[in-house]
Design a protein around this motif. Structure first.
Motif, PDB file in Angstrom:
ATOM      1  N   GLY A  64      12.952  54.315  31.031  1.00  0.00           N
ATOM      2  CA  GLY A  64      12.611  55.280  31.931  1.00  0.00           C
ATOM      3  C   GLY A  64      11.470  54.575  32.495  1.00  0.00           C
ATOM      4  O   GLY A  64      11.228  55.405  33.632  1.00  0.00           O
ATOM      5  N   GLU A  65      10.167  54.539  32.672  1.00  0.00           N
ATOM      6  CA  GLU A  65       9.917  53.791  32.887  1.00  0.00           C
ATOM      7  C   GLU A  65       9.324  52.765  34.081  1.00  0.00           C
ATOM      8  O   GLU A  65       9.251  51.386  33.238  1.00  0.00           O
ATOM      9  CB  GLU A  65       7.816  53.784  32.257  1.00  0.00           C
ATOM     10  N   ASN A  66       9.381  52.760  34.984  1.00  0.00           N
ATOM     11  CA  ASN A  66       9.114  51.295  36.002  1.00  0.00           C
ATOM     12  C   ASN A  66       7.831  50.905  35.625  1.00  0.00           C
ATOM     13  O   ASN A  66       6.873  51.837  36.042  1.00  0.00           O
ATOM     14  CB  ASN A  66       8.612  52.180  37.637  1.00  0.00           C
ATOM     15  N   VAL A  67       7.982  49.571  35.575  1.00  0.00           N
ATOM     16  CA  VAL A  67       6.696  49.288  35.087  1.00  0.00           C
ATOM     17  C   VAL A  67       7.079  48.021  36.235  1.00  0.00           C
ATOM     18  O   VAL A  67       7.783  46.863  36.519  1.00  0.00           O
ATOM     19  CB  VAL A  67       6.864  48.050  33.607  1.00  0.00           C
ATOM     20  N   TYR A  68       5.959  47.636  36.994  1.00  0.00           N
ATOM     21  CA  TYR A  68       5.561  46.549  37.930  1.00  0.00           C
ATOM     22  C   TYR A  68       4.866  45.306  37.657  1.00  0.00           C
ATOM     23  O   TYR A  68       3.560  45.749  37.321  1.00  0.00           O
ATOM     24  CB  TYR A  68       4.794  47.149  39.152  1.00  0.00           C
ATOM     25  N   ILE A  74       1.189  43.717  48.265  1.00  0.00           N
ATOM     26  CA  ILE A  74       2.894  43.366  47.395  1.00  0.00           C
ATOM     27  C   ILE A  74       2.480  43.257  46.033  1.00  0.00           C
ATOM     28  O   ILE A  74       1.871  43.137  44.994  1.00  0.00           O
ATOM     29  CB  ILE A  74       2.874  41.814  47.625  1.00  0.00           C
ATOM     30  N   VAL A  75       3.575  44.153  45.340  1.00  0.00           N
ATOM     31  CA  VAL A  75       3.624  44.807  44.105  1.00  0.00           C
ATOM     32  C   VAL A  75       4.412  44.156  43.131  1.00  0.00           C
ATOM     33  O   VAL A  75       4.811  44.301  42.272  1.00  0.00           O
ATOM     34  CB  VAL A  75       3.447  46.310  44.304  1.00  0.00           C
ATOM     35  N   GLY A  76       4.753  43.035  43.481  1.00  0.00           N
ATOM     36  CA  GLY A  76       6.441  42.138  42.806  1.00  0.00           C
ATOM     37  C   GLY A  76       7.472  41.997  43.633  1.00  0.00           C
ATOM     38  O   GLY A  76       7.578  42.139  45.281  1.00  0.00           O
ATOM     39  N   ARG A  77       8.526  41.395  43.241  1.00  0.00           N
ATOM     40  CA  ARG A  77      10.031  41.254  43.608  1.00  0.00           C
ATOM     41  C   ARG A  77      11.381  42.628  43.445  1.00  0.00           C
ATOM     42  O   ARG A  77      10.760  43.323  41.805  1.00  0.00           O
ATOM     43  CB  ARG A  77      10.728  40.210  43.110  1.00  0.00           C
ATOM     44  N   TRP A 108      16.402  43.435  60.793  1.00  0.00           N
ATOM     45  CA  TRP A 108      15.113  43.518  59.869  1.00  0.00           C
ATOM     46  C   TRP A 108      16.078  42.363  58.867  1.00  0.00           C
ATOM     47  O   TRP A 108      16.438  43.212  58.750  1.00  0.00           O
ATOM     48  CB  TRP A 108      15.050  44.599  59.427  1.00  0.00           C
ATOM     49  N   MET A 109      14.299  41.663  58.181  1.00  0.00           N
ATOM     50  CA  MET A 109      14.637  40.595  57.516  1.00  0.00           C
ATOM     51  C   MET A 109      13.838  41.847  56.793  1.00  0.00           C
ATOM     52  O   MET A 109      12.583  42.086  55.583  1.00  0.00           O
ATOM     53  CB  MET A 109      14.406  39.724  57.412  1.00  0.00           C
ATOM     54  N   HIS A 110      15.128  41.243  55.278  1.00  0.00           N
ATOM     55  CA  HIS A 110      14.882  42.479  54.254  1.00  0.00           C
ATOM     56  C   HIS A 110      14.833  41.067  53.128  1.00  0.00           C
ATOM     57  O   HIS A 110      15.021  40.522  52.750  1.00  0.00           O
ATOM     58  CB  HIS A 110      15.719  43.008  53.268  1.00  0.00           C
ATOM     59  N   THR A 111      13.013  41.302  52.667  1.00  0.00           N
ATOM     60  CA  THR A 111      12.599  40.416  51.918  1.00  0.00           C
ATOM     61  C   THR A 111      13.041  40.276  50.943  1.00  0.00           C
ATOM     62  O   THR A 111      12.479  38.976  49.877  1.00  0.00           O
ATOM     63  CB  THR A 111      11.201  40.862  52.238  1.00  0.00           C
ATOM     64  N   GLY A 112      13.345  41.589  49.800  1.00  0.00           N
ATOM     65  CA  GLY A 112      13.224  41.479  48.501  1.00  0.00           C
ATOM     66  C   GLY A 112      11.763  41.743  47.583  1.00  0.00           C
ATOM     67  O   GLY A 112      11.685  41.855  46.655  1.00  0.00           O
ATOM     68  N   ASP A 113      10.792  41.811  49.208  1.00  0.00           N
ATOM     69  CA  ASP A 113       9.762  41.814  48.076  1.00  0.00           C
ATOM     70  C   ASP A 113       9.858  44.106  47.883  1.00  0.00           C
ATOM     71  O   ASP A 113       9.645  44.090  48.580  1.00  0.00           O
ATOM     72  CB  ASP A 113       8.582  41.470  48.808  1.00  0.00           C
ATOM     73  N   LEU A 114       8.492  44.190  46.842  1.00  0.00           N
ATOM     74  CA  LEU A 114       7.943  45.274  46.865  1.00  0.00           C
ATOM     75  C   LEU A 114       6.651  45.982  47.588  1.00  0.00           C
ATOM     76  O   LEU A 114       5.867  44.836  46.850  1.00  0.00           O
ATOM     77  CB  LEU A 114       8.103  45.637  45.571  1.00  0.00           C
ATOM     78  N   ALA A 115       6.757  46.530  48.408  1.00  0.00           N
ATOM     79  CA  ALA A 115       5.056  46.632  48.563  1.00  0.00           C
ATOM     80  C   ALA A 115       4.603  48.198  48.541  1.00  0.00           C
ATOM     81  O   ALA A 115       5.653  48.871  48.953  1.00  0.00           O
ATOM     82  CB  ALA A 115       5.349  45.561  49.823  1.00  0.00           C
ATOM     83  N   THR A 116       3.433  47.963  49.196  1.00  0.00           N
ATOM     84  CA  THR A 116       2.794  49.719  49.645  1.00  0.00           C
ATOM     85  C   THR A 116       1.738  49.523  50.797  1.00  0.00           C
ATOM     86  O   THR A 116       1.291  48.292  51.425  1.00  0.00           O
ATOM     87  CB  THR A 116       1.941  50.103  48.386  1.00  0.00           C
ATOM     88  N   LEU A 117       1.797  50.385  51.788  1.00  0.00           N
ATOM     89  CA  LEU A 117       0.756  50.168  52.622  1.00  0.00           C
ATOM     90  C   LEU A 117      -0.244  51.055  52.950  1.00  0.00           C
ATOM     91  O   LEU A 117       0.302  52.574  51.988  1.00  0.00           O
ATOM     92  CB  LEU A 117       1.797  50.590  53.682  1.00  0.00           C
TER      93      LEU A 117
END
Ligand code: AMP
Length: 562
Positions: free
Chosen positions: A458-462, A446-449, A429-438
């Motif tokens: 404490g809030e996650n901001v994309y 693709i929602v970010g890196r 598995w290539m771990h891309t470092g990209d954040l995504a949803t399906l």
């Protein structure tokens, strides 16, 4: 939409597989060209507008065989590394296939590299023959090579593997061979080339140094099998055929140019149109018009520059139909304008990375319009993707996580770098470092890196989400959002904005635009208007540079942890 589409995830988990109805190809890179030349010998293969050159498929093949014979006579053998350091010119294209013809490994060197990066790439990959342009923009390539100690014998004590430098252009440089001389060496010796059929598709054929949005460059090593199959898959997504002409303003040294453009065209016999050595919006639009292109590739910033060009309306773009927008998040608004104002009703978005040859997801020309503007489409054939949390567990559908790709497209590894390879590719598995949803149909966002995510109080901001929002402001031409350290909240958001030409925009206007519209913690604390954004040559924003500049401005270097 067919609910039984095999690309849809099952079991409520973020894991998908591509179709497998068409088998993978075992063709080599050269075999693709040979097949096109056999089938369409007299049709246009490539046009280089700035150089004023045109090639039919038969001419391109002949030039490739002569250059290949020249390389062999210079002592190049299968497995040797041949470097190419040049902007988009015909010699690049010929070198790509000439090295593939003899099984030499082509090493793409970024045209923007300066001394330290050049030395690193030449040394790391052990290049024995380097094909180089004389200069490009403000880079004097020959002077840089001389600074690395390349002497009148074409060798350098600092680069023990280097044996020969082949330079483009007509002027002579001591110790270097001219491109024409390479061709003269090969002329009449094409018949002595080893049989092309002796090459194996699973051998490495290309090393591409990743474009460096973070850290030192890594030499992703790709096989014929990797790139040929990826090119065929993306060509199918665009319904590309021999009747198409693709305008290619993206750089050849990057997989966007050499795989998604060149190999995709060669796999179906489509005409390749190169507007110029480097990207110019007007030259691109002019080439589309002059060659009646039906397809156009670009990173989002290129499409934005074309759409915003003052003479945009003067060009006849009515022949356009499709193309690929990729390489960085594609703002929804830009996708809409490309479909409407550039007539690219069948434009597709692709997502991928060099290490996966490159594309994993691509929208199809017949996907519903909203999916084609808001997602990167669905998984390509013969690939698997899973989205995992920090412990490598597959996350439920709809949840964010790191995108990992497995299958034929995953690189052999980073050249001469087992440690970083093992870090990136785990269990295939290539771990891309990209954040995504399906989503439930298998469309991906693709929602970010992974590293770009900002945690504010404490809030996650994309940042991607905030960028999409700010981009809707009528005065905003481009925007990048990133985090900077903050004593109270841990991190604060910062936005760098390029205003549209001739439009003055203020911080207050941007804040007013955000007020009551997006959550307060997503409103950037710092807003700066800039003339340009630091990007790699392929248009990838370099947030770490923006962040460093802000840290200097805010006097926050001491608090920076990364
Ligand atoms: P490269 O190896 O230079 O092709 O860069 C690959 C990176 O570009 C990916 O890991 C993503 O971060 C980014 N990227 C490529 N395509 C897209 C896309 N369509 N949307 C968002 N990011 C993208």
């Amino acid at each position: 939409m067919n609910p039984a589409d095999p690309r849809a995830p099952t079991g409520g988990l973020s894991q998908v597989r591509g179709r497998t109805d068409e088998p993978l190809s075992d063709a080599t890179v050269f075999e693709l060209l040979a097949a096109a030349a056999q089938r369409w010998p007299q049709r246009d293969a490539a046009v280089f507008s700035e150089q004023g050159q045109r090639f039919t498929w038969a001419e391109l093949l002949a030039g490739v065989e002569t250059a290949a014979a020249g390389f062999v006579r210079l002592g190049v053998q299968a497995g040797d590394r041949v470097g190419i350091w040049s902007p988009n010119r015909s010699e690049w294209l010929i070198t790509q296939f000439a090295t593939a013809r003899i099984g030499a490994i082509l090493v793409n060197i970024n045209p923007a590299y300066r001394l330290a990066e050049l030395e690193y790439a030449l040394d790391k990959s052990g290049i024995s023959v380097l094909v180089t342009a004389a200069a490009f923009k403000s880079s004097h390539y020959l002077e840089m090579l001389q600074a690395l100690g390349v002497d009148a014998d074409g060798r350098s004590a600092r680069l023990p593997a280097l044996r020969r430098v082949v330079r483009l252009g007509d002027e002579a440089t001591a110790g270097m061979l001219n491109w024409r001389a390479l061709l003269r060496l090969g002329e009449g010796h094409e018949g002595e080339l080893p049989p092309a059929g002796a090459l194996h598709a699973r051998e490495p054929i290309n090393i591409q140094f990743t474009s460096g949005t973070t850290g030192a460059p890594k030499g992703a090593t790709l096989t014929h099998h990797n790139v040929v199959n990826n090119a065929m898959a993306v060509a199918r997504c665009m319904r590309l055929t021999a009747a198409d002409a693709l305008c290619i303003p993206v750089p050849l040294y990057h997989c966007f140019g050499m795989v998604l453009a060149v190999l995709a065209c060669v796999s179906v016999g489509a005409k390749m149109v190169f507007p110029g050595e480097g990207f110019e919006p007007a030259a691109t639009l002019a080439a589309v018009q002059a060659e009646r292109c039906s397809a156009l590739h670009g990173v989002p910033t290129m499409f934005i520059a074309e759409l915003d060009h003052p003479d945009f309306a003067r060009y006849d773009l009515s022949t356009l139909r499709t193309g690929i927008m990729a390489g960085a998040p594609c703002p929804i608004e830009v996708m809409r304008r490309v479909q409407r104002d550039m007539h690219m009703t069948e434009v597709t978005i692709a997502y991928g990375m060099t290490e996966t040859s490159p594309v994993s997801f691509q929208s199809a020309t017949d996907d519903p319009v909203d999916k084609r503007v808001t997602t990167v489409g669905r998984i390509l054939p013969h690939l698997e993707v899973k989205i995992v949390d920090i412990d490598d567990r597959v996350v439920p559908l709809g949840e964010k996580g790191e995108l990992c790709t497995r299958g034929y497209s995953v690189m052999l590894g980073y050249w001469n770098d087992p440690e970083r390879t093992a870090d990136a590719v785990r269990d295939g598995w290539m771990h891309t470092g990209d954040l995504a949803t399906l989503d439930e149909q298998g469309y991906c966002n693709i929602v970010g890196r992974v590293k770009d995510m900002v945690i504010r109080g404490g809030e996650n901001v994309y940042p991607r989400e905030v960028e999409e929002y700010l981009f809707r402001h009528p005065k905003v031409a481009a925007v990048q959002v990133f985090g900077v350290p903050d004593a109270r909240y841990g991190e604060e958001l910062c936005a760098w904005i390029i205003a549209k030409p001739g439009m003055a925009c203020s911080e207050d206007e941007i804040r007013a635009f955000c007020r009551e519209q997006i959550a307060h913690y997503k409103v950037p604390r710092y807003i700066r208007f800039v003339a340009e954004l630091p990007v790699t040559v392929t248009g990838k924003p370099q947030k770490f540079l923006m962040r460093e500049a802000m840290l200097r401005e805010l006097g926050l270097q001491a608090q920076a942890t990364a």
